[in-house]
Design a protein around this motif. Structure first.
Motif, PDB file in Angstrom:
ATOM      1  N   PHE A   1       0.829  -1.210   0.000  1.00 33.85           N
ATOM      2  CA  PHE A   1       0.000   0.000   0.000  1.00 33.85           C
ATOM      3  C   PHE A   1       0.862   1.258   0.000  1.00 33.85           C
ATOM      4  CE2 PHE A   1      -2.441   3.197   2.461  1.00 33.85           C
ATOM      5  CZ  PHE A   1      -3.442   3.415   1.528  1.00 33.85           C
ATOM      6  N   VAL A   2       1.878   1.307   0.889  1.00 33.00           N
ATOM      7  CA  VAL A   2       2.658   2.546   0.973  1.00 33.00           C
ATOM      8  C   VAL A   2       3.792   2.610  -0.054  1.00 33.00           C
ATOM      9  CG1 VAL A   2       2.125   3.056   3.366  1.00 33.00           C
ATOM     10  CG2 VAL A   2       4.119   1.679   2.848  1.00 33.00           C
ATOM     11  N   LEU A   3       4.368   1.470  -0.379  1.00 32.62           N
ATOM     12  CA  LEU A   3       5.543   1.519  -1.259  1.00 32.62           C
ATOM     13  C   LEU A   3       5.252   1.078  -2.693  1.00 32.62           C
ATOM     14  CD1 LEU A   3       8.291   0.326   1.192  1.00 32.62           C
ATOM     15  CD2 LEU A   3       8.407   2.386  -0.165  1.00 32.62           C
ATOM     16  N   GLY A   4       3.992   0.811  -2.983  1.00 27.55           N
ATOM     17  CA  GLY A   4       3.669   0.365  -4.337  1.00 27.55           C
ATOM     18  C   GLY A   4       3.880  -1.123  -4.468  1.00 27.55           C
ATOM     19  N   ASN A   5       3.179  -1.749  -5.408  1.00 24.09           N
ATOM     20  CA  ASN A   5       3.241  -3.191  -5.544  1.00 24.09           C
ATOM     21  C   ASN A   5       3.776  -3.578  -6.917  1.00 24.09           C
ATOM     22  OD1 ASN A   5       2.945  -5.900  -5.409  1.00 24.09           O
ATOM     23  ND2 ASN A   5       0.715  -5.905  -5.385  1.00 24.09           N
ATOM     24  N   PRO A   6       5.081  -3.823  -7.019  1.00 28.16           N
ATOM     25  CA  PRO A   6       5.640  -4.191  -8.332  1.00 28.16           C
ATOM     26  C   PRO A   6       5.545  -5.678  -8.640  1.00 28.16           C
ATOM     27  CG  PRO A   6       7.410  -3.906  -6.758  1.00 28.16           C
ATOM     28  CD  PRO A   6       6.134  -3.712  -6.007  1.00 28.16           C
ATOM     29  N   VAL A   7       4.876  -6.475  -7.747  1.00 29.29           N
ATOM     30  CA  VAL A   7       4.864  -7.922  -7.946  1.00 29.29           C
ATOM     31  C   VAL A   7       4.043  -8.271  -9.176  1.00 29.29           C
ATOM     32  CG1 VAL A   7       4.248 -10.133  -6.937  1.00 29.29           C
ATOM     33  CG2 VAL A   7       5.088  -8.308  -5.494  1.00 29.29           C
ATOM     34  N   GLN A   8       4.635  -9.094 -10.042  1.00 36.65           N
ATOM     35  CA  GLN A   8       3.910  -9.445 -11.263  1.00 36.65           C
ATOM     36  C   GLN A   8       3.194 -10.769 -11.157  1.00 36.65           C
ATOM     37  OE1 GLN A   8       6.352  -8.970 -14.725  1.00 36.65           O
ATOM     38  NE2 GLN A   8       7.281  -7.125 -13.910  1.00 36.65           N
ATOM     39  N   ASP A   9       3.692 -11.657 -10.299  1.00 39.81           N
ATOM     40  CA  ASP A   9       3.065 -12.971 -10.151  1.00 39.81           C
ATOM     41  C   ASP A   9       2.594 -13.103  -8.699  1.00 39.81           C
ATOM     42  OD1 ASP A   9       2.258 -15.527 -10.219  1.00 39.81           O
ATOM     43  OD2 ASP A   9       4.083 -16.359 -11.085  1.00 39.81           O
ATOM     44  N   VAL A  10       1.443 -12.483  -8.398  1.00 41.90           N
ATOM     45  CA  VAL A  10       1.004 -12.406  -7.007  1.00 41.90           C
ATOM     46  C   VAL A  10       0.748 -13.785  -6.388  1.00 41.90           C
ATOM     47  CG1 VAL A  10      -0.754 -11.474  -5.448  1.00 41.90           C
ATOM     48  CG2 VAL A  10       0.144 -10.069  -7.289  1.00 41.90           C
ATOM     49  N   PRO A  11       0.093 -14.740  -7.083  1.00 42.17           N
ATOM     50  CA  PRO A  11      -0.113 -16.048  -6.440  1.00 42.17           C
ATOM     51  C   PRO A  11       1.190 -16.696  -5.982  1.00 42.17           C
ATOM     52  CG  PRO A  11      -1.415 -15.898  -8.441  1.00 42.17           C
ATOM     53  CD  PRO A  11      -0.598 -14.659  -8.384  1.00 42.17           C
ATOM     54  N   LEU A  12       2.231 -16.610  -6.820  1.00 44.09           N
ATOM     55  CA  LEU A  12       3.508 -17.214  -6.427  1.00 44.09           C
ATOM     56  C   LEU A  12       4.096 -16.474  -5.227  1.00 44.09           C
ATOM     57  CD1 LEU A  12       5.575 -19.375  -7.068  1.00 44.09           C
ATOM     58  CD2 LEU A  12       6.746 -17.771  -8.538  1.00 44.09           C
ATOM     59  N   TYR A  13       3.931 -15.159  -5.207  1.00 41.87           N
ATOM     60  CA  TYR A  13       4.457 -14.386  -4.075  1.00 41.87           C
ATOM     61  C   TYR A  13       3.750 -14.809  -2.785  1.00 41.87           C
ATOM     62  CZ  TYR A  13       7.198 -10.568  -2.244  1.00 41.87           C
ATOM     63  OH  TYR A  13       8.151  -9.843  -1.584  1.00 41.87           O
ATOM     64  N   ILE A  14       2.432 -15.033  -2.889  1.00 41.68           N
ATOM     65  CA  ILE A  14       1.683 -15.446  -1.701  1.00 41.68           C
ATOM     66  C   ILE A  14       2.106 -16.840  -1.265  1.00 41.68           C
ATOM     67  CG2 ILE A  14      -0.633 -16.088  -0.938  1.00 41.68           C
ATOM     68  CD1 ILE A  14      -1.603 -13.564  -2.364  1.00 41.68           C
ATOM     69  N   LEU A  15       2.372 -17.698  -2.255  1.00 43.99           N
ATOM     70  CA  LEU A  15       2.887 -19.035  -1.917  1.00 43.99           C
ATOM     71  C   LEU A  15       4.216 -18.900  -1.167  1.00 43.99           C
ATOM     72  CD1 LEU A  15       2.664 -22.146  -2.316  1.00 43.99           C
ATOM     73  CD2 LEU A  15       4.174 -21.840  -4.266  1.00 43.99           C
ATOM     74  N   THR A  16       5.056 -17.960  -1.617  1.00 35.91           N
ATOM     75  CA  THR A  16       6.333 -17.727  -0.940  1.00 35.91           C
ATOM     76  C   THR A  16       6.115 -17.286   0.498  1.00 35.91           C
ATOM     77  OG1 THR A  16       6.980 -16.817  -3.044  1.00 35.91           O
ATOM     78  CG2 THR A  16       8.576 -16.727  -1.295  1.00 35.91           C
ATOM     79  N   LEU A  17       5.133 -16.383   0.684  1.00 36.16           N
ATOM     80  CA  LEU A  17       4.828 -15.932   2.043  1.00 36.16           C
ATOM     81  C   LEU A  17       4.439 -17.123   2.908  1.00 36.16           C
ATOM     82  CD1 LEU A  17       2.741 -12.658   1.626  1.00 36.16           C
ATOM     83  CD2 LEU A  17       5.104 -12.906   2.309  1.00 36.16           C
ATOM     84  N   LEU A  18       3.636 -18.020   2.319  1.00 35.21           N
ATOM     85  CA  LEU A  18       3.181 -19.203   3.050  1.00 35.21           C
ATOM     86  C   LEU A  18       4.368 -20.080   3.436  1.00 35.21           C
ATOM     87  CD1 LEU A  18       0.423 -20.689   3.683  1.00 35.21           C
ATOM     88  CD2 LEU A  18       0.929 -22.050   1.681  1.00 35.21           C
ATOM     89  N   LEU A  19       5.221 -20.364   2.436  1.00 40.12           N
ATOM     90  CA  LEU A  19       6.392 -21.207   2.695  1.00 40.12           C
ATOM     91  C   LEU A  19       7.296 -20.561   3.733  1.00 40.12           C
ATOM     92  CD1 LEU A  19       7.425 -22.342  -0.889  1.00 40.12           C
ATOM     93  CD2 LEU A  19       6.514 -23.753   0.928  1.00 40.12           C
ATOM     94  N   GLY A  20       7.480 -19.242   3.578  1.00 39.24           N
ATOM     95  CA  GLY A  20       8.324 -18.516   4.521  1.00 39.24           C
ATOM     96  C   GLY A  20       7.765 -18.585   5.926  1.00 39.24           C
TER      97      GLY A  20
END
Lengths: 224, 224, 56
Positions: free
Chosen positions: B121-140
């Motif tokens: 929200f504050v720094l902008g969202n440059p992520v292009q593959d959001v599902p994979l990023y969320i999977l990463t959050l989950l794994l992390g």
């Protein structure tokens, strides 16, 4: 200077001294020719065995920690610490020699290489192990908790050192698509020196460890 | 089997109840991550989308790392020794560590999703593959929770848990962090998913190793 | 100072960098030596303790 001249120069020495010892002939004698490494390829006999030795010592340390958890004998814990101590010595020496070698072949004393960084983190892990040991007063408690940490640390150390560097680009052979040494860097003549060096360094590490263990045992007996 | 699942869920319920009763701690953690994100935003003095992707990604994971260490450090410290003893008479240590890991995973998931949304929200969202990023959050989240829970157990037994927690956990968490950074960078750049399979496999393997070791080693830890 | 470092670097690079190997060997041996000296001083301390014990 051609390889032949070079070899002659080195075997005979600058003032025509005749080195006819078998080891010196191996050490200063024939080696496969390398473009940038030149003669410093011989560091393989001194730098690499330090790491092989360190990994063997850490494995032994972890095994003794498991043994301690199973048996509860303080003696096993003592062995585990001393193996970790010697492994840290080998690791620091490996860092120092590697840094010097890198300075003259890769141009930087600490190039941003995954293997170097992994090893630095591994050293931090085991220094933390020593700090953890220092923060307990009760012997049994210290032994049990640091054994738990030691096993845990080794389990993380293995992927750190064997898997992470292989996935990224590395200057080291055997990583990031580089061929492992043995394919181009080493030939049979070098292996004749390399494998005994690995065994010798490891055994020397075991011997150093044994000395410290015996010293600690005497101390423990004296304290009682 | 059914009995142990029932006990596990009871323990989980206890963890959530405990957290709910000390809502200030939970709120504190939520505020911590929001505050950290905001401090980074102000320090960089960045308008939206001005950070390069690599800085954006690394900064986010560093914030998550510190949040995780702070959040998980209290999972053993906050319980008094007497109460711990009481739980230990009721359930087996394996169940306790599993319930703690599960609880911490849920906590980390909540924290990282909140952190991610505020950060984007504050720094902008440059992520292009959001599902994979969320999977990463989950794994992390799973990995952080699994490896830090045991470390927190170890640190809580020592004299100065806070420092020791940081010293012990930084090197332990690093292989996982590096892998997760790599996957999330791939997701950020919108690379083909097949590029990341290798790293995902390794993160899963590290998670499995760490959870198994926690399960095996925790019984030795709580006995002291 | 600068000249000294360059000349040192040049020396180490001579003869196909064999001097790098020599310094590496020196580092390894010195490292072991310091460890052994520390071990020796620990033995010495232990010996003094034993001497004191046997005197009493």
């Amino acid at each position: 200077m051609s390889a032949l001249q070079n070899e002659k120069y080195l075997v005979e020495g600058p003032s025509g001294l005749n080195f006819d010892l078998c080891y010196s002939k191996r050490l200063f004698g024939y080696c496969s020719r390398q473009p940038i490494l030149n003669e410093s390829i011989r560091n393989v006999y001194f730098h690499v065995p330090l790491w092989f030795g360190m990994i063997t010592l850490l494995l032994t340390s972890a095994i003794f920690s498991i043994k301690y958890l199973r048996s509860g004998k303080l003696g096993d814990d003592l062995v585990a610490v001393e193996f970790a101590n010697t492994a840290i010595l080998f690791g620091l020496l490996g860092c120092a020699t590697g840094s010097l070698w890198a300075n003259f072949t890769w141009g930087e004393p600490w190039p941003n290489d995954p293997k170097l960084n992994s090893v630095a983190v591994g050293m931090l892990m085991y220094l933390a192990y020593l700090i953890l040991r220092g923060s307990f007063d009760d012997e049994q408690r210290r032994a049990r908790i640091s054994a738990v940490y030691n096993i845990f640390a080794f389990a993380v150390f293995v992927p750190l050192i064997f898997i992470v560097p292989r996935l990224t680009d590395s200057l080291h052979p055997g990583n990031g698509g580089n061929p492992a040494f043995g394919k181009y860097d080493m030939d049979n003549n070098m292996r004749v020196v390399f494998y005994p060096a690995v065994i010798g360094f490891t055994l020397l590490g075991v011997w150093i460890t044994e000395l410290s263990i015996r010293l600690r045992r005497v101390k423990a007996a004296l304290d009682d | 089997m059914a009995e142990s699942v029932r006990q596990l869920s009871a323990l989980m319920r206890k963890e959530f109840l405990l957290e709910w009763r000390q809502r200030y701690a939970l709120n504190g953690m939520l505020l911590y991550i929001v505050g950290a994100v905001f401090v980074c935003y102000l320090s960089f003095n960045a308008r939206r989308g001005q950070l390069t992707p690599i800085v954006w990604n690394t900064l986010f994971w560093i914030i998550l790392l510190f949040t995780a260490i702070n959040a998980i450090a209290k999972s053993f410290v906050q319980e008094r020794a007497g109460r711990q003893l009481y739980y230990y008479t009721l359930a087996s240590p394996e169940q306790i560590i599993l319930s703690k890991i599960l609880y911490n995973t849920v906590l980390m998931l909540a924290l990282s999703f909140l952190g991610f949304s505020v950060y984007a929200f504050v720094l902008g969202n440059p992520v292009q593959d959001v599902p994979l990023y969320i999977l990463t959050l989950l794994l992390g989240a799973i990995g952080f929770a699994a490896s830090l829970t045991l470390v927190s157990g170890i640190a809580s037994k020592a004299e100065n848990p806070a420092t020791l927690m940081a010293v012990l956990s930084f090197p332990i968490i690093l292989p996982l962090l590096l892998m997760v950074l790599k996957i999330s960078k791939n997701a950020l750049d919108g690379l083909d998913r097949s590029v990341s399979w290798n790293e995902i496999g390794i993160v899963l393997a590290i998670d499995a190793i760490v959870i198994t070791l926690s399960w095996l080693l925790f019984p030795f830890l709580w006995r002291s | 100072m600068d000249q000294l470092t360059t000349s040192l670097t040049e020396t180490l690079r001579q003869d196909g960098k064999i001097w790098v190997v020599v310094v590496v060997i020196a580092i390894v041996l010195l490292g072991w030596l310091t460890y052994f000296l520390r071990l020796g001083s620990r033995v010495g301390r232990l010996k003094r303790r034993i001497d004191e014990l046997s005197q009493n």
